[in-house]
Design a protein around this motif. Structure first.
Motif, mmCIF file in Angstrom:
data_model
loop_
_atom_site.group_PDB
_atom_site.id
_atom_site.type_symbol
_atom_site.label_atom_id
_atom_site.label_comp_id
_atom_site.label_asym_id
_atom_site.label_seq_id
_atom_site.Cartn_x
_atom_site.Cartn_y
_atom_site.Cartn_z
ATOM 1 N N ARG A 164 0.857 -1.181 0.000
ATOM 2 C CA ARG A 164 0.000 0.000 0.000
ATOM 3 C C ARG A 164 0.891 1.229 0.000
ATOM 4 N N PRO A 165 0.424 2.347 -0.578
ATOM 5 C CA PRO A 165 1.266 3.547 -0.618
ATOM 6 C C PRO A 165 1.317 4.234 0.743
ATOM 7 N N PHE A 166 2.471 4.849 1.024
ATOM 8 C CA PHE A 166 2.635 5.677 2.215
ATOM 9 C C PHE A 166 2.923 7.103 1.774
ATOM 10 N N GLY A 167 2.302 8.051 2.457
ATOM 11 C CA GLY A 167 2.498 9.444 2.102
ATOM 12 C C GLY A 167 3.910 9.912 2.405
ATOM 13 N N ASP A 212 -5.259 -2.924 2.489
ATOM 14 C CA ASP A 212 -6.410 -3.474 1.773
ATOM 15 C C ASP A 212 -6.338 -4.998 1.715
ATOM 16 N N SER A 213 -7.500 -5.615 1.840
ATOM 17 C CA SER A 213 -7.588 -7.078 1.751
ATOM 18 C C SER A 213 -7.805 -7.456 0.288
ATOM 19 N N ILE A 214 -6.731 -7.746 -0.393
ATOM 20 C CA ILE A 214 -6.781 -8.111 -1.808
ATOM 21 C C ILE A 214 -6.266 -9.531 -1.958
ATOM 22 N N LEU A 215 -7.093 -10.382 -2.538
ATOM 23 C CA LEU A 215 -6.690 -11.766 -2.726
ATOM 24 C C LEU A 215 -5.635 -11.836 -3.814
#
Length: 840
Positions: free
Chosen positions: A437-440, A498-501
């Protein structure tokens, strides 16, 4: 770890409208399991501070009773000792831990205590008791029933006692994981809350904790100390406080905080060391300096050395244990428990405060071997901050001087050189790549700074941006890039990911071995067996209970350097100990009919295996080292084991039940073979721990892959199992991997069914005779099935009759009676030649 909210708020400035639920949720988001939130039940009514003016002992009753005159404030016009009007009540009390002049907590008539207990003015023991002097347990702020609460002398008589006793303070009970030893302190948990709420944090280790100069004693170091084992102890600090009042009592606020943290108050010196331990996370130990003899030495114990510890038990030490010693011998088990010979007593005036940094594995092994867990060992085995060793000792000395008088020795003893934290390289984009996931901008630096890391940004030799991160001394678990990334993800919140399979990569799916294991487990479960998962550790006692001979290869097990259980220090070579222990546990809880199985790995050391090499930290092994490592690893085949007790067919209206027998274990073995796609054969055998007359060797061809049958009666008796308990164990890894199945030949031509009964010596097995019949009958003999075994009047003594059903068939034509008879006669002739079988 029990953390009072009032203590936490001393170092973290939470918003005024923060609720208990929000704090609890914050701990959970930070990765700490909240096991409980404890808030004292409310006291309704007048709960005031009283001053004990006089005590009258009532001796005419069976138990000691005291009638106390207690001033609870101004109001009724009576004159007190100072000439002012006071409200003085007479109160009956049985506790004896207070004296005239003490300040106590009084519940006045009309007050309702926790448990819906209302105080009233009543006549008892020939007096009017106009109120109640309360204990911590009665107010719900502690568990001490033996004595009432005695407050400090500066408590204001008549004022509300709730705030002083912490009647509304909430305590959080947290489960701290082994890698987060810093969270076993108010310091660590307050820092966690500050990061969770993004509010300022005041580090108690940086607060100035110095006594006045006039209380110091100028002299040499507090005490001479020498470290003989720098691998076990890399820093040792001593602070000395002399002229302490041995009768001084710990202030009530300190005793209250310790009680909320789950620690019982003992004496001022001990309470002070416990208080600093809970606040800073650095365990301390106090010695009576007058009881010491000569220099203090940190060393390994001499094998067989004896030490009487503070719990009154004399313990035998090993040369792997680390001790603190003087000229008289060992005086303390390092990081675990002190010795009785130098403990603080009621006459101690010269106190030596020890603060040390011990190597976690050393403390862990000693505490587990001695079965002596303590608050100190819990922290040391998880690692403590080596940078606050001196700060903690001086903080304890300051508290001891403040509340017990005395003077601090000007020069502390501080020996050793703890290892500095190593720099970890963190590529700028690594957190986003690993977490997904992106971090600012600035998130990485801000979150690592909240942990206490120092950060330097620079470019590597390829021009890519990296961060050079130096973890703080209180976080020894931050060793690699992945550790830093995990910390960033934790502080940002795992729920923000995020919960992404993920998309499964192309491949062949499960391997044939994996499919076989799943097929076996599924088939056994469908047969009514329950799968278990036992601990893979065994000890000599387990092998003794199974009756394994001294030279049995299963006794040759791989030993662990740091076992979880000292009585089971080795990895299992058979599944039976864990399976039978689970069976015993379920039987003890009332179960009668049980069918259990386990599918797991066993560990078989190799003969003449090389000694594993010592690897360098931070560097991968060389190809040569990897080869030696691979050669030293024990073989780890997959086994399956099952146990049956009680009825396999239950009783009911349909009839009586059928108990499990050795034949059920053998049939389970055959079933496992069919699920694995392998035809197994059965041969009589004798192998511990099975009954010698009811044990079968399960084979693939002539190669044994396991055993099944009834447990030996002696084993059953030792383990307390029901008679005729049956077990099996097979080596799944020894079974050939199933190839593509060959479909059976289908023919429209009819079969010829013929029966034959053969008389053979009773030592001949049915399996052996079946194999000879199939071989002698040739290709036209489709199958042979045993359907009867007879020994009686028509059969000579020492022999038996085995009856078989023969199926004779051709895939090309219809057989004639003569052809079928010839096949039968050929099979019988082969049996006669092999076993001298005669036809009945």
């Amino acid at each position: 770890m029990r953390a009072p909210l009032e203590w936490l708020l001393k170092y973290v400035a939470l918003p005024a409208d923060t609720t208990i639920e929000q704090i609890s949720d914050a701990f959970i988001r930070m990765g700490h399991e909240v096991e409980g939130v404890h808030t004292p039940p409310p006291t309704v009514g007048q709960l005031v501070i009283g001053h004990v003016r006089s005590i009258e002992e009532l001796t005419e009753f069976k138990k000691p009773i005291r009638f106390c005159r207690v001033a609870v404030g101004a109001g009724n016009g009576e004159l007190g000792e100072d000439g002012t009007a006071t409200d003085e009540r007479g109160i009956i009390c049985g506790a004896r831990n207070f004296v005239e002049g003490d300040k106590v907590v009084v519940a006045l008539p009309g007050t309702t205590l926790p448990g819906d207990f209302t105080i009233a003015s009543r006549s008892t023991y020939g007096r009017i008791s106009d109120g109640m002097i309360c204990s911590a347990a009665e107010l719900g702020v502690g568990t001490d029933h033996d004595g009432i609460i005695v407050l400090d002398d500066d408590a204001e008589v008549g004022s509300d006692a709730r705030e002083l006793i912490g009647g509304s303070d909430t305590t959080f009970e947290l489960a701290v994981t082994p890698d987060r030893g810093y969270a076993l302190s108010i310091r660590g948990l307050a820092r966690e809350l500050a990061a969770a709420f993004a509010v300022p944090f005041t580090d108690p280790a940086r607060v100035a904790l110095k006594t006045e100069v006039k209380t110091e004693v100028t002299g040499d170091h507090a005490w001479p100390v020498r470290i003989d084992d720098p691998q076990g102890c890399d820093r040792f600090v001593m602070v000395r406080v002399c002229d302490v009042d041995p009768q001084a009592r710990s202030p009530y606020w300190l005793r209250r905080r310790l009680a909320a943290a789950g620690i019982r108050a003992i004496s001022l010196a001990v309470d002070v060391t416990n208080y600093v331990m809970v606040e800073l996370g650095q365990p301390l130990h106090a010695f009576d300096a007058a009881a010491l003899s000569g220099d203090i030495v940190v060393r390994r114990a001499v094998a067989g050395e004896m030490l009487s510890t503070l719990d009154g038990v004399t313990r035998t030490l090993r040369d792997t244990d680390l001790v603190v010693a003087d000229d008289s011998g060992a005086i303390s088990i390092a990081g675990v428990m002190g010795g009785a010979s130098t403990e603080i007593s009621d006459a101690t005036t010269d106190v030596l405060i020890e603060a040390a940094h011990w190597t976690p594995p050393v403390i862990s092994r000693t505490a587990r071997r001695l079965k002596l867990p303590s608050e100190a060992s819990r922290r040391f085995e998880r690692a403590v901050d080596p940078a606050i060793t001196a700060v903690a000792a001086e903080a304890a000395a300051a508290l001891l001087v403040a509340h017990g008088g005395g003077r601090v020795w000007s020069n502390r003893t501080d020996v050793g050189n703890p290892k500095a934290s190593e720099v970890v390289v963190l590529p700028i984009g690594e957190p986003e790549r690993i977490v997904g996931r992106p971090f600012g901008p600035g998130v990485t630096a801000r979150r690592l700074s909240q942990v206490g890391c120092t950060i330097e940004a620079k470019a590597d030799e390829t021009g890519s941006s990296i961060l050079l991160v130096t973890p703080p001394t209180w976080r020894p678990d931050l060793l690699r890039t992945a550790d830093l990334v995990e910390e960033i993800a934790r502080l940002e919140g795992y729920d923000s990911i995020d919960s992404i399979l993920p998309v499964a990569p192309a491949g062949t799916g499960l391997t044939p071995t994996q499919r076989r294991e799943r097929a076996v487990a599924s088939d056994l479960a469908s047969a009514g067996l329950v799968e278990i998962l036992a601990f893979p550790f065994v000890g000599p006692k387990d092998f003794d209970q199974l009756g394994l001979p001294a030279d049995d290869i299963r006794r040759r097990a791989a030993s662990l350097l740091n076992p979880l259980d000292s009585e089971r220090p080795s990895m299992r070579t058979t599944l039976l100990p864990g399976l039978l222990e689970t069976l015993t546990r379920n039987l003890s809880r009332g179960s009668k009919d049980l069918a259990l199985f386990e599918l797991g790995t066993v560990f078989l050391p190799k003969s003449n295996a090389p000694r594993p090499p010592q690897l360098s930290a931070g560097q991968p092994p060389t190809p040569q080292e990897r080869a030696v490592l691979d050669a030293s690893i024990p073989a780890q085949p997959q086994h399956v084991a099952a146990v049956l007790v009680g009825n396999v067919d239950h009783s009911g209206w349909w009839g009586a039940g059928r108990p499990a027998t050795w034949s059920d274990a053998i049939e389970l073995a055959r079933r496992i073979g069919r699920a694995a796609g392998i035809e197994l054969s059965v041969v009589a055998a004798d192998n511990a721990p099975w009954h010698p007359g009811r044990c079968a060797s399960i084979r693939v061809g002539d190669w044994p892959v396991g055993y099944a049958g009834e447990l030996h009666p002696a084993v059953v008796e030792r383990l307390g199992l029901p008679p005729r308990t049956v077990v099996l164990e097979l080596n799944l890894s020894a079974l050939p991997v199933r190839t593509a199945p060959v479909p059976p030949a289908i023919t429209s031509f009819p079969a010829v069914n013929m029966d034959v009964a053969l008389v053979v010596d009773e030592s001949v097995t049915a399996a052996a005779l079946t194999a000879v019949l199939l071989d002698g009958g040739g290709d036209l003999l489709d199958s042979v099935r045993l359907f009867d075994v007879y020994q009686g009047a028509q059969v000579p003594v020492g022999q038996k009759s085995l009856a078989f059903a023969l199926v004779i068939r051709s895939s090309e034509r219809t057989l004639t009676a003569a052809e079928a008879t010839q096949v039968r006669d050929s099979a019988v002739a082969a049996a006669a030649a092999a076993f001298k079988a005669t036809q009945r």
